[in-house]
Enzyme design. Structure first.
Site, mmCIF file in Angstrom:
data_model
loop_
_atom_site.group_PDB
_atom_site.id
_atom_site.type_symbol
_atom_site.label_atom_id
_atom_site.label_comp_id
_atom_site.label_asym_id
_atom_site.label_seq_id
_atom_site.Cartn_x
_atom_site.Cartn_y
_atom_site.Cartn_z
ATOM 1 N N PHE A 138 -44.123 -37.002 -8.605
ATOM 2 C CA PHE A 138 -44.776 -35.911 -7.889
ATOM 3 C C PHE A 138 -44.561 -35.393 -10.194
ATOM 4 C CE2 PHE A 138 -45.066 -31.345 -8.950
ATOM 5 C CZ PHE A 138 -45.813 -31.065 -8.177
ATOM 6 N N ASP A 223 -41.978 -39.061 -17.444
ATOM 7 C CA ASP A 223 -42.270 -37.383 -17.259
ATOM 8 C C ASP A 223 -41.005 -36.651 -16.747
ATOM 9 O OD1 ASP A 223 -42.420 -35.177 -15.763
ATOM 10 O OD2 ASP A 223 -44.128 -35.871 -14.061
ATOM 11 N N LYS A 252 -39.779 -27.292 -17.769
ATOM 12 C CA LYS A 252 -38.462 -26.954 -16.970
ATOM 13 C C LYS A 252 -37.604 -26.424 -17.742
ATOM 14 C CE LYS A 252 -39.461 -28.837 -12.257
ATOM 15 N NZ LYS A 252 -39.880 -27.777 -12.139
#
Ligand code: PLP
Length: 385
Positions: A138, A223, A252
């Site tokens: 993702f 990532d 995040k």
């Protein structure tokens, strides 16, 4: 607006959201307050938060140092645009360069934007158009990062994509070796699959990916949007394998909930003036929140793996997958039931991938909170499965 008076009240706010917010999200609870690892709903019920706003509130909710930094900056300058030097940007970029071992920082507002920057940078500097990503990975929902996000249900309705991406089985270096060709610009990979439910590859996978990228001379984008900023017990999860990416993306946990993303690239791999940008990117409030967060995370880092082991030991009967404070347990199609019953008993957990309970607690969580929360999770699972 009808009258100018405040329309916000906890009671009607959720029904207004159901009426007016486009229905992308499935939600059942309105949270109105948070401190440390605890959040409260509009009725005053408290919950131990094992989701942390999806790995965002690593320093806990409303950490006093983060609140103070945002307040102070808000009283001085909220926004000025990137037509000027932005207070805190240089200091933050220096910290991110030190943490990643890389050189050039592009600040964004979210994870998907950080990945857009990475894909654009790889495209423009290599002159190549093709990317390799992994099944069940993702990387975000805007069109570049979505092109590299595997899940067909969320990707395919939005094609075609100008970012050309091939998906390979996660964890299989041999297939990667064969798939890279002269048109490949970069490989993009998560060190642990987060949205897929905390899927941890075999030791050595990321190192092999690094070696293959070096051998084939393609860029490696790691990532670390979910795994980074201390979540696995190191600043970056790729440190566990001694891997330095060419480009790393962060978001995040970076600013305790203030929107911020970052794309950090190696020496000599950078955007030229005017190639990329954004009005809000790396604003003063985001930088202040991030600088305060980094100092807190640095103190928390040494204890993250020990806390992860507490989860592992207490959940051992359910075969947990644990990397620091990223925890996944496969429970099958009763996942939502378990999530909802945990919520009713005061513990917030999340379902990710196919039938996985995912726990991403704040890094500040205490041993007592871990014991209480796991006791409830165990009872709920034993009752349901
Ligand atoms: N990359 C990874 C690994 C993620 O886990 C996420 C979000 O869950 C993203 C990218 C996208 O980040 P954002 O939701 O901030 O756009």
């Amino acid at each position: 607006m009808s009258s100018g008076k405040s329309v916000m009240s906890d009671d009607n706010s959720s029904s207004l959201a159901d009426t007016y917010i486009t229905p992308t999200y499935d939600r059942s609870l309105m949270l109105v307050k948070g401190r440390g690892s605890t959040v409260w709903d509009a009725q005053g019920k408290s919950y131990i938060d094992l989701l942390s706003g999806v790995a965002v509130c690593s320093t806990g909710h409303c950490h006093p140092a983060v609140v103070a930094a945002i307040r102070k900056q808000a009283g001085e300058l909220i926004h000025c645009s990137n037509h000027f030097y932005v207070p805190g940007q240089g200091e933050l970029a220096q910290q991110l360069a030190l943490i990643t071992g890389l050189s050039h920082v592009f600040l964004a507002n979210s994870g998907t934007e950080a990945n857009e920057a990475a894909l654009k940078l790889a495209r423009v500097r290599t002159g190549k158009k093709q990317f390799i990503a992994f099944e069940n990975g993702f990387h975000g929902r805007t069109k570049g990062s979505l092109a590299c996000t595997y899940k067909p249900q969320i990707r395919e309705p939005f094609g075609p994509f100008t970012t050309e991406c091939t998906f390979l089985p996660y964890g299989n270096a041999e297939i990667l070796q064969q798939a890279i060709n002269d048109e490949t610009a970069a490989v993009i990979v998560e060190p642990v699959l987060g949205e897929a439910g905390v899927i941890i590859p075999q030791d050595g996978f990321l190192r092999q990916v690094r070696e293959i990228c070096d051998e084939k001379q393609v860029l490696l984008i790691v990532d670390e949007i979910q795994t980074g900023m201390g979540r696995t017990g190191r600043w970056l999860a790729c440190e566990h394998e001694g891997v330095t990416p060419d480009i790393v993306t962060l978001a995040k946990g970076i600013a305790s909930g203030f929107p911020l993303g970052a794309m950090v690239s190696k020496e000599g791999l950078a955007f030229a003036p005017g190639e990329h940008g954004g009005t809000y990117n790396g604003g003063p409030l985001a930088c202040a929140a991030a600088l305060a967060s980094l100092m807190i995370i640095e103190d928390l880092l040494p204890d993250v793996e020990r806390k992860g082991e507490l989860f592992r030991r207490a959940l051992i009967d359910y075969h947990p997958r644990v990397k620091g404070l990223m925890i996944g347990i496969t429970v099958g199609d009763r996942c939502r039931d378990i999530r909802d019953r945990c919520r009713d008993r005061g513990v917030l957990v999340n379902c990710a991938g196919n039938g996985n309970i995912r726990l991403l607690p704040p890094l500040v969580i205490t041993d007592d909170e871990i014991t209480t929360a796991i006791g409830i999770i165990r009872e709920v699972i034993d009752d349901i499965v």
